[in-house]
Design a protein around this motif. Structure first.
Motif, PDB file in Angstrom:
ATOM      1  N   ALA A   1      34.352  52.418  42.222  1.00  0.00           N
ATOM      2  CA  ALA A   1      33.906  51.115  42.721  1.00  0.00           C
ATOM      3  C   ALA A   1      33.474  50.260  41.536  1.00  0.00           C
ATOM      4  N   THR A   2      33.976  49.041  41.487  1.00  0.00           N
ATOM      5  CA  THR A   2      33.613  48.137  40.391  1.00  0.00           C
ATOM      6  C   THR A   2      32.899  46.907  40.944  1.00  0.00           C
ATOM      7  N   GLU A   3      32.025  46.369  40.112  1.00  0.00           N
ATOM      8  CA  GLU A   3      31.295  45.145  40.438  1.00  0.00           C
ATOM      9  C   GLU A   3      31.282  44.283  39.192  1.00  0.00           C
ATOM     10  N   ASP A   4      31.772  43.047  39.330  1.00  0.00           N
ATOM     11  CA  ASP A   4      31.897  42.142  38.181  1.00  0.00           C
ATOM     12  C   ASP A   4      32.700  42.790  37.048  1.00  0.00           C
ATOM     13  N   GLY A   5      33.719  43.557  37.437  1.00  0.00           N
ATOM     14  CA  GLY A   5      34.606  44.165  36.462  1.00  0.00           C
ATOM     15  C   GLY A   5      34.094  45.427  35.810  1.00  0.00           C
ATOM     16  N   ARG A   6      32.900  45.874  36.158  1.00  0.00           N
ATOM     17  CA  ARG A   6      32.315  47.075  35.550  1.00  0.00           C
ATOM     18  C   ARG A   6      32.245  48.194  36.583  1.00  0.00           C
ATOM     19  N   VAL A   7      32.429  49.434  36.123  1.00  0.00           N
ATOM     20  CA  VAL A   7      32.353  50.583  37.027  1.00  0.00           C
ATOM     21  C   VAL A   7      30.908  50.764  37.487  1.00  0.00           C
ATOM     22  N   ALA A   8      30.706  50.665  38.793  1.00  0.00           N
ATOM     23  CA  ALA A   8      29.360  50.760  39.363  1.00  0.00           C
ATOM     24  C   ALA A   8      29.118  52.082  40.069  1.00  0.00           C
TER      25      ALA A   8
END
Length: 384
Positions: free
Chosen positions: A213-220
């Motif tokens: 899952a990514t958020e704002d392009g970063r792996v969250a």
């Protein structure tokens, strides 16, 4: 260790590297069918010639009984707890009922203590373990996410994108895994290899699918899921292991149900994962125990290894313990009170959110903030 058996001397000892093939063959005969991966592949650490920890009972050079034994380190807050796991236990059909497994268990306990282990996590709950001071413990909440709940989770966590694992994700996955408050210690390579082995999933003819899952392009967040393949297993899909932000995980689980058309996804969450419990609070659930049983192999070593966790969690002195005869313990509270507990009560005091043994309530009340001690759900990547 030698004992007289029905057909001569029974030798209880660690397997030599060249004997691991016998153990794999016997384990496959008991636990696998033609559609399943060999135990030697799925549980490679159990049969590791390099580790050489697993034990066998031999008669005339033949392996008649086997007990898998794997060392590991649990990270619990600031503490590093040395543990062993027991699994893949079998006795050949013609040699059952002769006490081999019981003798192997006693030999395993001795080996764990001599090796510096403090806890033994056992994948089984049968009477062999229960009558040998292995006890049920902990609490998990089993969430059952269906299509309706999957859509709701996706809608409640906007801004989260979910995709399958990429070759460029390993360092991010390891960083998330290492940030967990309670988990097995794993290197990047160990994490990748454990995902590839599919140990627990293979028991149910399921395969791993790892989602990110990514958020704002970063792996969250990430999660390893046990999913059906062309074999058409009747076992419901379930989550094996995960790490990351609770909201991202909730969206990831919802995505898996919706995107792959799953009728249900089982997610077993340990009592200490409070943020994820809250994120999934609208999903149908039921309480359960942790998987298998736990044995306190060396109480003094366990308390010593947990001291950094207690100092950080309660900002107080750690409790002290002394092993007495007949599986009893003298527990000294930081304030000076002393409690005498049997093995089952000590396990309940230490690891149950709500103690199942009445004697544990008084001891816990005298040591606020120290108990319960969180343990990971053991049906994950390190399952033995």
């Amino acid at each position: 260790m030698d004992e007289e058996g029905a057909s001569g001397m029974t030798d209880i000892r660690a397997l030599a590297p060249e004997e691991m093939a016998q153990a794999i063959c016997g384990s496959d005969a008991v636990f696998r069918d033609a559609e399943q991966t060999s135990m030697g592949i799925a549980f490679s650490s159990v049969f590791s010639a390099a580790l050489s920890q697993s034990l066998g009972a031999f008669e005339d050079g033949k392996l008649v009984s086997f007990m898998g034994l794997v060392p590991a380190t649990l990270r619990i807050g600031a503490a590093h707890v040395p543990i062993f796991s027991i699994g893949s236990v079998f006795t050949g059909p013609d040699d059952r009922g002769r006490g081999h497994a019981g003798r192997l268990l006693q030999a395993a306990k001795s080996h764990v203590r001599a090796s510096g282990g403090a806890l033994i996590l056992v994948s089984g709950t049968r009477s062999l373990y229960l009558r040998n001071q292995c006890h049920s413990y902990g609490e998990i909440t089993r969430f059952t996410i269906g299509p309706v709940q999957g859509e709701e989770l996706l809608g409640s966590h906007a801004g989260i994108a979910v995709r399958e694992l990429s070759r460029t994700d390993w360092l991010s996955l390891h960083a998330l895994a290492a940030s967990r408050h309670v988990a097995y210690a794993q290197t990047v390579r160990e994490l990748a290899e454990l995902i590839a082995c599919e140990a627990y999933a293979s028991c149910f003819k399921l395969r791993h699918r790892t989602l990110v899952a990514t958020e704002d392009g970063r792996v969250a967040a990430f999660a390893v899921l046990a999913m059906p393949d062309e074999r058409g297993s009747e076992q419901e899909p379930f989550a094996i292991e995960w790490a990351g932000k609770a909201g991202a995980l909730a969206a990831l689980f919802g995505h898996a149900v919706v995107a792959y058309g799953l009728p249900r996804l089982d997610v077993p969450v340990a009592w200490n994962e409070t943020e994820l419990l809250q994120a999934l609070s609208g999903v149908p659930s039921a309480k359960d125990r942790n998987l298998g049983t736990v044995h306190i192999a060396d109480a003094e070593r366990l308390f010593e290894s947990l001291s950094p966790y207690w100092h950080a969690a309660a900002a107080s002195d750690a409790p002290r313990i002394r092993t007495l005869a007949h599986h009893r313990y003298a527990l000294a509270a930081p304030n000076g009170g002393t409690f005498e507990l049997d093995a089952e009560t000590l396990v309940s005091l230490m690891f149950d959110p709500k103690p199942t043994q009445p004697a544990a309530f008084e001891a816990r009340a005298a040591m606020p903030g120290l108990f319960p001690v969180p343990l990971p759900y053991v049906g994950g990547l390190n399952f033995v």
